[in-house]
Design a protein around this motif. Structure first.
Motif, PDB file in Angstrom:
ATOM      1  N   ALA A  92       0.827  -1.207   0.000  1.00  0.00           N
ATOM      2  CA  ALA A  92       0.000   0.000   0.000  1.00  0.00           C
ATOM      3  C   ALA A  92       0.862   1.257   0.000  1.00  0.00           C
ATOM      4  N   GLY A  93       2.016   1.183   0.680  1.00  0.00           N
ATOM      5  CA  GLY A  93       2.923   2.313   0.736  1.00  0.00           C
ATOM      6  C   GLY A  93       4.217   1.904   1.412  1.00  0.00           C
ATOM      7  N   TRP A  94       5.341   2.302   0.833  1.00  0.00           N
ATOM      8  CA  TRP A  94       6.642   1.867   1.318  1.00  0.00           C
ATOM      9  C   TRP A  94       7.606   3.049   1.387  1.00  0.00           C
ATOM     10  N   VAL A  95       8.451   3.059   2.415  1.00  0.00           N
ATOM     11  CA  VAL A  95       9.458   4.103   2.578  1.00  0.00           C
ATOM     12  C   VAL A  95      10.796   3.495   2.968  1.00  0.00           C
ATOM     13  N   GLN A  96      11.828   4.280   2.780  1.00  0.00           N
ATOM     14  CA  GLN A  96      13.171   3.930   3.222  1.00  0.00           C
ATOM     15  C   GLN A  96      13.695   5.056   4.105  1.00  0.00           C
ATOM     16  N   GLY A  97      14.487   4.694   5.109  1.00  0.00           N
ATOM     17  CA  GLY A  97      15.175   5.678   5.919  1.00  0.00           C
ATOM     18  C   GLY A  97      14.365   6.297   7.039  1.00  0.00           C
ATOM     19  N   ILE A  98      13.074   6.037   7.074  1.00  0.00           N
ATOM     20  CA  ILE A  98      12.218   6.521   8.161  1.00  0.00           C
ATOM     21  C   ILE A  98      11.231   5.416   8.525  1.00  0.00           C
ATOM     22  N   ASP A 126       4.660  13.389   6.184  1.00  0.00           N
ATOM     23  CA  ASP A 126       5.356  13.630   7.448  1.00  0.00           C
ATOM     24  C   ASP A 126       5.592  12.313   8.169  1.00  0.00           C
ATOM     25  N   GLU A 127       6.762  12.191   8.794  1.00  0.00           N
ATOM     26  CA  GLU A 127       7.074  10.984   9.546  1.00  0.00           C
ATOM     27  C   GLU A 127       6.096  10.831  10.706  1.00  0.00           C
ATOM     28  N   CYS A 128       5.665   9.589  10.940  1.00  0.00           N
ATOM     29  CA  CYS A 128       4.744   9.311  12.034  1.00  0.00           C
ATOM     30  C   CYS A 128       5.031   7.931  12.598  1.00  0.00           C
ATOM     31  N   GLU A 129       4.422   7.633  13.705  1.00  0.00           N
ATOM     32  CA  GLU A 129       4.556   6.300  14.295  1.00  0.00           C
ATOM     33  C   GLU A 129       3.873   5.281  13.385  1.00  0.00           C
ATOM     34  N   PRO A 130       4.493   4.127  13.171  1.00  0.00           N
ATOM     35  CA  PRO A 130       3.943   3.145  12.234  1.00  0.00           C
ATOM     36  C   PRO A 130       2.611   2.542  12.654  1.00  0.00           C
ATOM     37  N   THR A 131       2.301   2.594  13.937  1.00  0.00           N
ATOM     38  CA  THR A 131       1.067   1.982  14.416  1.00  0.00           C
ATOM     39  C   THR A 131      -0.126   2.940  14.412  1.00  0.00           C
ATOM     40  N   LEU A 132       0.099   4.189  14.053  1.00  0.00           N
ATOM     41  CA  LEU A 132      -0.998   5.156  14.011  1.00  0.00           C
ATOM     42  C   LEU A 132      -1.880   4.929  12.788  1.00  0.00           C
ATOM     43  N   GLU A 133      -3.157   5.222  12.938  1.00  0.00           N
ATOM     44  CA  GLU A 133      -4.091   5.114  11.811  1.00  0.00           C
ATOM     45  C   GLU A 133      -3.692   6.015  10.655  1.00  0.00           C
ATOM     46  N   GLU A 134      -3.022   7.121  10.958  1.00  0.00           N
ATOM     47  CA  GLU A 134      -2.634   8.090   9.933  1.00  0.00           C
ATOM     48  C   GLU A 134      -1.531   7.573   9.005  1.00  0.00           C
ATOM     49  N   ALA A 135      -0.820   6.527   9.407  1.00  0.00           N
ATOM     50  CA  ALA A 135       0.283   6.000   8.592  1.00  0.00           C
ATOM     51  C   ALA A 135      -0.249   5.463   7.266  1.00  0.00           C
ATOM     52  N   VAL A 136       0.446   5.826   6.172  1.00  0.00           N
ATOM     53  CA  VAL A 136       0.050   5.368   4.840  1.00  0.00           C
ATOM     54  C   VAL A 136       1.191   4.665   4.105  1.00  0.00           C
ATOM     55  N   ALA A 137       2.407   4.728   4.669  1.00  0.00           N
ATOM     56  CA  ALA A 137       3.562   4.047   4.078  1.00  0.00           C
ATOM     57  C   ALA A 137       4.519   3.672   5.200  1.00  0.00           C
ATOM     58  N   TRP A 138       5.147   2.508   5.071  1.00  0.00           N
ATOM     59  CA  TRP A 138       5.982   1.952   6.126  1.00  0.00           C
ATOM     60  C   TRP A 138       7.288   1.404   5.563  1.00  0.00           C
ATOM     61  N   CYS A 139       8.341   1.401   6.392  1.00  0.00           N
ATOM     62  CA  CYS A 139       9.545   0.635   6.057  1.00  0.00           C
ATOM     63  C   CYS A 139       9.257  -0.817   6.429  1.00  0.00           C
ATOM     64  N   ALA A 140      10.099  -1.728   6.019  1.00  0.00           N
ATOM     65  CA  ALA A 140       9.868  -3.151   6.282  1.00  0.00           C
ATOM     66  C   ALA A 140       9.735  -3.441   7.771  1.00  0.00           C
ATOM     67  N   THR A 141      10.654  -2.922   8.557  1.00  0.00           N
ATOM     68  CA  THR A 141      10.646  -3.184   9.995  1.00  0.00           C
ATOM     69  C   THR A 141       9.372  -2.678  10.646  1.00  0.00           C
ATOM     70  N   ASP A 142       8.961  -1.497  10.285  1.00  0.00           N
ATOM     71  CA  ASP A 142       7.806  -0.910  10.944  1.00  0.00           C
ATOM     72  C   ASP A 142       6.488  -1.405  10.379  1.00  0.00           C
ATOM     73  N   ALA A 143       6.503  -1.996   9.197  1.00  0.00           N
ATOM     74  CA  ALA A 143       5.314  -2.709   8.722  1.00  0.00           C
ATOM     75  C   ALA A 143       5.096  -3.942   9.593  1.00  0.00           C
ATOM     76  N   LEU A 144       6.191  -4.616   9.957  1.00  0.00           N
ATOM     77  CA  LEU A 144       6.078  -5.745  10.883  1.00  0.00           C
ATOM     78  C   LEU A 144       5.532  -5.278  12.224  1.00  0.00           C
ATOM     79  N   ASP A 145       6.030  -4.143  12.697  1.00  0.00           N
ATOM     80  CA  ASP A 145       5.565  -3.577  13.963  1.00  0.00           C
ATOM     81  C   ASP A 145       4.068  -3.271  13.902  1.00  0.00           C
ATOM     82  N   ALA A 146       3.639  -2.638  12.830  1.00  0.00           N
ATOM     83  CA  ALA A 146       2.229  -2.274  12.698  1.00  0.00           C
ATOM     84  C   ALA A 146       1.331  -3.501  12.566  1.00  0.00           C
ATOM     85  N   ALA A 147       1.842  -4.569  11.963  1.00  0.00           N
ATOM     86  CA  ALA A 147       1.045  -5.778  11.750  1.00  0.00           C
ATOM     87  C   ALA A 147       1.013  -6.699  12.966  1.00  0.00           C
ATOM     88  N   ALA A 148       1.992  -6.600  13.820  1.00  0.00           N
ATOM     89  CA  ALA A 148       2.104  -7.514  14.957  1.00  0.00           C
ATOM     90  C   ALA A 148       1.183  -7.096  16.104  1.00  0.00           C
TER      91      ALA A 148
END
Length: 119
Positions: free
Chosen positions: A22-28, A36-58
């Motif tokens: 849905a959305g991917w980023v590098q470096g943040i 704007d950078e945000c916490e990966p678990t917030l509803e407002e997040a629309v793009a994630w790095c690999a690590t924080d996609a795992l965080d948001a999904a877990a």
């Protein structure tokens, strides 16, 4: 504390794959719709790095740690043993959210990913 089953880890990996597609980023960690950078678990997040996609999904810290560790070991075994973490791979070697999603889905199904190699 009991460890997660392989199926539970696969679920986290599959959900993380959907996020980076849905959305991917590098470096943040993650960004909102304004870029704007945000916490990966917030509803407002629309793009994630690999690590924080795992965080948001877990659903738990334990689930995140197990999925992140499994993914890092998978990357080290099939791509490059010198990769220090999934974050390192995401920020320095991954080329797209599609590639990250493919890696997550491959690990979830225990198959080797097609990382753009010509066969």
């Amino acid at each position: 504390m009991p460890s997660m089953s392989k199926g539970e880890t696969a679920t986290v990996l599959t959900e993380a794959a959907e996020l980076v597609e849905a959305g991917w980023v590098q470096g943040i960690l993650a960004i909102d719709e304004d870029g704007d950078e945000c916490e990966p678990t917030l509803e407002e997040a629309v793009a994630w790095c690999a690590t924080d996609a795992l965080d948001a999904a877990a659903p738990t810290l334990e689930a995140y740690c197990q999925a992140e560790n499994a993914t890092t070991l998978f990357v080290q075994s099939i791509i490059d043993e010198d990769i220090e973490s999934i974050e390192d791979w995401n920020d320095s070697r991954a080329s797209s959210g599609k590639e990250v999603a493919e890696l997550f889905r491959s690990l979830a199904s225990s198959r080797k990913p097609d990382m753009g190699e010509n066969s």
